[in-house]
Write a protein that holds these residues in place. Structure first.
Motif, PDB file in Angstrom:
ATOM      1  N   ARG A  12       0.801  -1.253   0.015  1.00 10.13           N
ATOM      2  CA  ARG A  12      -0.013  -0.214   0.029  1.00 10.13           C
ATOM      3  C   ARG A  12       1.034   1.183   0.073  1.00 10.13           C
ATOM      4  O   ARG A  12       2.014   1.246   0.428  1.00 10.13           O
ATOM      5  N   LYS A  13       0.156   2.270  -0.269  1.00 13.87           N
ATOM      6  CA  LYS A  13       0.994   3.726  -0.206  1.00 13.87           C
ATOM      7  C   LYS A  13       1.533   4.042   1.186  1.00 13.87           C
ATOM      8  O   LYS A  13       0.394   3.943   1.875  1.00 13.87           O
ATOM      9  N   LEU A  14       2.604   4.305   1.339  1.00 16.61           N
ATOM     10  CA  LEU A  14       2.843   4.635   2.854  1.00 16.61           C
ATOM     11  C   LEU A  14       3.196   6.153   2.853  1.00 16.61           C
ATOM     12  O   LEU A  14       3.646   6.908   1.509  1.00 16.61           O
ATOM     13  N   GLU A  16       5.146   9.872   2.359  1.00 17.74           N
ATOM     14  CA  GLU A  16       6.143   9.846   1.364  1.00 17.74           C
ATOM     15  C   GLU A  16       7.623   9.991   2.047  1.00 17.74           C
ATOM     16  O   GLU A  16       8.604   9.147   1.347  1.00 17.74           O
ATOM     17  N   PRO A  17       8.076  10.301   3.360  1.00 18.41           N
ATOM     18  CA  PRO A  17       9.424  10.397   3.653  1.00 18.41           C
ATOM     19  C   PRO A  17       9.565   8.873   3.956  1.00 18.41           C
ATOM     20  O   PRO A  17      10.742   8.435   3.764  1.00 18.41           O
ATOM     21  N   VAL A  18       8.738   7.785   4.432  1.00 17.02           N
ATOM     22  CA  VAL A  18       9.082   6.478   4.398  1.00 17.02           C
ATOM     23  C   VAL A  18       9.235   5.862   3.277  1.00 17.02           C
ATOM     24  O   VAL A  18      10.255   5.212   3.076  1.00 17.02           O
ATOM     25  N   GLU A  19       8.505   6.074   2.250  1.00 14.79           N
ATOM     26  CA  GLU A  19       8.807   5.640   0.744  1.00 14.79           C
ATOM     27  C   GLU A  19      10.173   5.833   0.745  1.00 14.79           C
ATOM     28  O   GLU A  19      10.875   5.319  -0.169  1.00 14.79           O
ATOM     29  N   THR A  20      10.561   7.395   0.464  1.00 17.50           N
ATOM     30  CA  THR A  20      11.860   8.007   0.054  1.00 17.50           C
ATOM     31  C   THR A  20      12.933   7.305   0.794  1.00 17.50           C
ATOM     32  O   THR A  20      13.721   6.788   0.149  1.00 17.50           O
TER      33      THR A  20
END
Length: 328
Positions: A12-14, A16-20
């Motif tokens: 799932r989409k997390l 933004e800082p986590v995905e980065t």
């Protein structure tokens, strides 16, 4: 020769800082659409990933794990609850499972207390009246609810969240009662001014408000069945911010509609998104879309724990939040 980066698939989409950060550390495949993965997509993910990062909507069960590739060695769950993951099967296949405990405690306890205050004071009915434009002004008898100070609060499940609820509720003058698999240490009981009930049935018959803070396990499924719900006072309220499967939702709905239970505040449901339609139109029921832990702070902290678990695993160590058989 440098070691290749771990292949990590996120369902799932997390934030933004986590995905980065995940992208900086690993060979990560993100879910840009935020739509839940289909069964076919999950099956493909476990065939090709070193690490799967699922959420509570993803059923990582025995049949899914049976089709996992040799590469899959860690299921790094984004969430504290792990009842959607067949941990025993994972462990038998040499796949570790980790979760994100602790970071949701305060936010969930805050929302639990909000429901404890909102339902007896009829906040839903008041807000609905105002939004309808039909409010005719103050009246001595209009929308009279019940004060919570002095009432008995029963807490089912006295772990981190249950104790945080007790701490908050005590400040509002509620008398704290609890039932738990294990009794708290005497010092903790004294600090919370909490009364332990070995018998859940006896506690249910005496409390004015019940807060459910127990996990979903085989032993807690429908723990609050029709028989136990009938033990409660007709003037009692139920609040659930833990797992919907703990309550027999059909029995609860019948009793709310017949006036055998005064009201309920629910953030979780027995069948996930499929809420009993007979609950939705009840004025004495406040329904929330599973948002007890929904704060920017908690979602970032959950992501940070996921990253730490994966990074520790990548460095050849056991994740700090590994789920072990004693937790099941």
């Amino acid at each position: 020769m440098p070691r290749s980066r771990l292949s990590v698939i996120v369902t799932r989409k997390l934030p933004e800082p986590v995905e980065t950060r995940l992208g900086e550390l690993f060979d990560v495949k993100l879910n840009e659409s935020d739509a839940p993965m289909s069964r076919e997509q999950l099956s493909d993910a476990v065939k090709h990933a070193d690490v799967l990062v699922p959420t509570l909507n993803d059923r990582v069960d025995q049949s899914l794990l049976a089709g996992a590739g040799e590469r899959l060695k860690l299921v790094a769950n984004y969430g504290a609850g792990f009842d959607h993951i067949d941990v025993q099967t994972a462990l038998s296949r040499g796949i570790m499972v980790s979760n994100t405990p602790g970071v949701l405690t305060d936010d969930t306890a805050d929302m639990t207390l909000a429901l404890i205050l909102a339902v007896p004071r009829r906040l839903k009915e008041g807000a609905t009246l105002m939004q309808s434009g039909k409010w005719e002004g103050w009246s001595p008898t209009a929308l009279n609810g019940h004060r919570v100070g002095g009432k008995r609060l029963g807490i089912l499940g006295m772990g981190r969240i249950g104790q945080a609820v007790a701490h908050r509720a005590k400040a509002f003058g509620l008398q704290i009662h609890y039932h738990n698999r294990k009794r708290l240490h005497a010092d903790r009981e004294e600090a919370l001014e909490a009364t332990y009930w070995e018998s859940l049935d006896q506690m249910l018959a005496r409390v004015d408000i019940l807060s459910i803070n127990a996990p979903h396990t085989p032993s807690t499924f429908h723990l609050l069945n029709a028989r136990r719900l009938k033990l409660m006072k007709p003037s009692a309220y139920i609040v659930n911010t833990s797992r919907g499967e703990v309550i027999d939702e059909n029995a609860l709905t019948r009793m709310l509609r017949s006036g055998e239970i005064a009201g309920a505040g629910l953030d979780v449901y027995e069948h996930g998104r499929e809420v009993n339609p007979r609950l939705i139109d009840l004025p004495n029921v406040l329904l929330l879309p599973h948002m007890s832990s929904a704060t920017e702070e908690s979602r970032l902290e959950m992501g940070e724990k996921v990253i730490i678990n994966i990074k520790t695993f990548a460095d050849g160590h056991r994740p700090p939040d590994q789920v072990v058989p004693s937790m099941l």
